[in-house]
Structure formats: C-alpha cells, structure tokens
Design a protein around this motif. Structure first.
Motif, PDB file in Angstrom:
ATOM      1  N   LYS A  52       0.835  -1.208   0.000  1.00 44.39           N
ATOM      2  CA  LYS A  52       0.000   0.000   0.000  1.00 44.39           C
ATOM      3  C   LYS A  52       0.873   1.263   0.000  1.00 44.39           C
ATOM      4  O   LYS A  52       0.606   2.217  -0.725  1.00 44.39           O
ATOM      5  CB  LYS A  52      -0.936  -0.009   1.210  1.00 44.39           C
ATOM      6  N   ILE A  53       1.934   1.247   0.813  1.00 42.87           N
ATOM      7  CA  ILE A  53       2.829   2.411   0.856  1.00 42.87           C
ATOM      8  C   ILE A  53       3.505   2.615  -0.494  1.00 42.87           C
ATOM      9  O   ILE A  53       3.622   3.734  -0.981  1.00 42.87           O
ATOM     10  CB  ILE A  53       3.863   2.269   1.985  1.00 42.87           C
ATOM     11  N   ARG A  54       3.940   1.521  -1.128  1.00 49.75           N
ATOM     12  CA  ARG A  54       4.578   1.640  -2.448  1.00 49.75           C
ATOM     13  C   ARG A  54       3.616   2.237  -3.477  1.00 49.75           C
ATOM     14  O   ARG A  54       4.020   3.032  -4.327  1.00 49.75           O
ATOM     15  CB  ARG A  54       5.090   0.284  -2.921  1.00 49.75           C
ATOM     16  N   THR A  55       2.347   1.872  -3.386  1.00 49.50           N
ATOM     17  CA  THR A  55       1.348   2.427  -4.293  1.00 49.50           C
ATOM     18  C   THR A  55       1.252   3.937  -4.104  1.00 49.50           C
ATOM     19  O   THR A  55       1.223   4.703  -5.076  1.00 49.50           O
ATOM     20  CB  THR A  55      -0.026   1.770  -4.044  1.00 49.50           C
ATOM     21  N   VAL A  56       1.230   4.378  -2.849  1.00 49.58           N
ATOM     22  CA  VAL A  56       1.137   5.803  -2.561  1.00 49.58           C
ATOM     23  C   VAL A  56       2.426   6.522  -2.975  1.00 49.58           C
ATOM     24  O   VAL A  56       2.382   7.646  -3.495  1.00 49.58           O
ATOM     25  CB  VAL A  56       0.825   6.024  -1.057  1.00 49.58           C
ATOM     26  N   LEU A  57       3.588   5.877  -2.757  1.00 46.01           N
ATOM     27  CA  LEU A  57       4.855   6.483  -3.166  1.00 46.01           C
ATOM     28  C   LEU A  57       4.901   6.723  -4.668  1.00 46.01           C
ATOM     29  O   LEU A  57       5.485   7.705  -5.133  1.00 46.01           O
ATOM     30  CB  LEU A  57       6.028   5.587  -2.754  1.00 46.01           C
ATOM     31  N   ASP A  58       4.288   5.837  -5.441  1.00 41.84           N
ATOM     32  CA  ASP A  58       4.291   5.972  -6.901  1.00 41.84           C
ATOM     33  C   ASP A  58       3.229   6.940  -7.415  1.00 41.84           C
ATOM     34  O   ASP A  58       3.221   7.286  -8.586  1.00 41.84           O
ATOM     35  CB  ASP A  58       4.111   4.600  -7.554  1.00 41.84           C
ATOM     36  N   ASP A  59       2.311   7.369  -6.545  1.00 37.19           N
ATOM     37  CA  ASP A  59       1.247   8.297  -6.921  1.00 37.19           C
ATOM     38  C   ASP A  59       1.723   9.721  -6.672  1.00 37.19           C
ATOM     39  O   ASP A  59       1.754  10.190  -5.533  1.00 37.19           O
ATOM     40  CB  ASP A  59      -0.007   8.000  -6.095  1.00 37.19           C
ATOM     41  N   LEU A  60       2.100  10.424  -7.720  1.00 36.29           N
ATOM     42  CA  LEU A  60       2.626  11.774  -7.567  1.00 36.29           C
ATOM     43  C   LEU A  60       1.561  12.780  -7.156  1.00 36.29           C
ATOM     44  O   LEU A  60       1.872  13.931  -6.855  1.00 36.29           O
ATOM     45  CB  LEU A  60       3.342  12.213  -8.839  1.00 36.29           C
ATOM     46  N   GLY A  61       0.308  12.355  -7.115  1.00 36.35           N
ATOM     47  CA  GLY A  61      -0.769  13.210  -6.617  1.00 36.35           C
ATOM     48  C   GLY A  61      -0.761  13.307  -5.097  1.00 36.35           C
ATOM     49  O   GLY A  61      -1.437  14.159  -4.518  1.00 36.35           O
ATOM     50  N   VAL A  62      -0.006  12.421  -4.450  1.00 38.34           N
ATOM     51  CA  VAL A  62       0.151  12.453  -2.993  1.00 38.34           C
ATOM     52  C   VAL A  62       1.542  13.021  -2.724  1.00 38.34           C
ATOM     53  O   VAL A  62       2.538  12.500  -3.223  1.00 38.34           O
ATOM     54  CB  VAL A  62       0.019  11.038  -2.386  1.00 38.34           C
ATOM     55  N   SER A  63       1.611  14.089  -1.944  1.00 36.06           N
ATOM     56  CA  SER A  63       2.899  14.748  -1.727  1.00 36.06           C
ATOM     57  C   SER A  63       3.785  13.954  -0.768  1.00 36.06           C
ATOM     58  O   SER A  63       3.306  13.163   0.049  1.00 36.06           O
ATOM     59  CB  SER A  63       2.692  16.161  -1.180  1.00 36.06           C
ATOM     60  N   SER A  64       5.069  14.209  -0.869  1.00 33.03           N
ATOM     61  CA  SER A  64       6.036  13.587   0.040  1.00 33.03           C
ATOM     62  C   SER A  64       5.763  14.010   1.476  1.00 33.03           C
ATOM     63  O   SER A  64       5.940  13.220   2.410  1.00 33.03           O
ATOM     64  CB  SER A  64       7.465  13.971  -0.368  1.00 33.03           C
ATOM     65  N   THR A  65       5.297  15.235   1.660  1.00 28.42           N
ATOM     66  CA  THR A  65       4.959  15.727   3.001  1.00 28.42           C
ATOM     67  C   THR A  65       3.790  14.946   3.582  1.00 28.42           C
ATOM     68  O   THR A  65       3.807  14.560   4.758  1.00 28.42           O
ATOM     69  CB  THR A  65       4.636  17.236   2.960  1.00 28.42           C
TER      70      THR A  65
END
Length: 89
Positions: free
Chosen positions: A42-55
C-alpha cells in the motif's frame, strides 16, 4: 605536454584502495523493511502516486510511529536516479 605521472599514480592509488561501505540505509527503505507485506504494498502504491505529496506521506508515516522527513520520502521516490536513494527501483 604536461607530466601526468603524478596523476596516474594518484588515480592508481584510488583504484587500489579498499572500498568503503556505503552510508546509512534510506530511512524509507528501513521503514519498509520492518513492515508486513500488505502495508508495504500500500505504501509503495502511494509512493508511486505523484498526486500524494512527500509531506503527506511523511506525516502519515510519522504519525503512525515511523518518523521520517518529507525530504527522505522525496529522495526515496527518486530512487535509481543520480539524486535518489540507493534502494532498488
């Protein structure tokens, strides 16, 4: 033509030196290494989604007991690049 004997000697010494160990492991990679497979996916999916910021990712991880800075998340997202972490892509 310039004398390159000194340069050749210096380069040879660098090549013959024992290699130093790489620096510390990526913070995000360390966190992923401690979590279960489902959570990591799940975290990897979010990491690959540039619509979710690093912050946002850093805040979610930190808020759940895995302290990390947004800059470390951003660096992990660039893994494999010259300015990213050493984690495999």
């Amino acid at each position: 033509m310039a004398d390159t004997n000194g340069l050749i000697t210096a380069i040879t010494q660098l090549a013959d030196q024992p290699r130093t160990a790489p620096g510390p492991r990526c913070t995000v990679g360390s966190i992923l290494g401690r979590l279960d497979v489902e959570t990591v996916a799940k975290i990897r999916t979010v990491l690959d989604d540039l619509g979710v910021s690093s912050t946002q990712i850093a805040d979610a991880l930190t808020g759940n007991g895995h302290p990390v800075q947004a800059a470390a998340v951003a660096r992990h997202r660039r893994r494999g690049g010259t300015n990213g972490c050493r984690c495999p892509r």
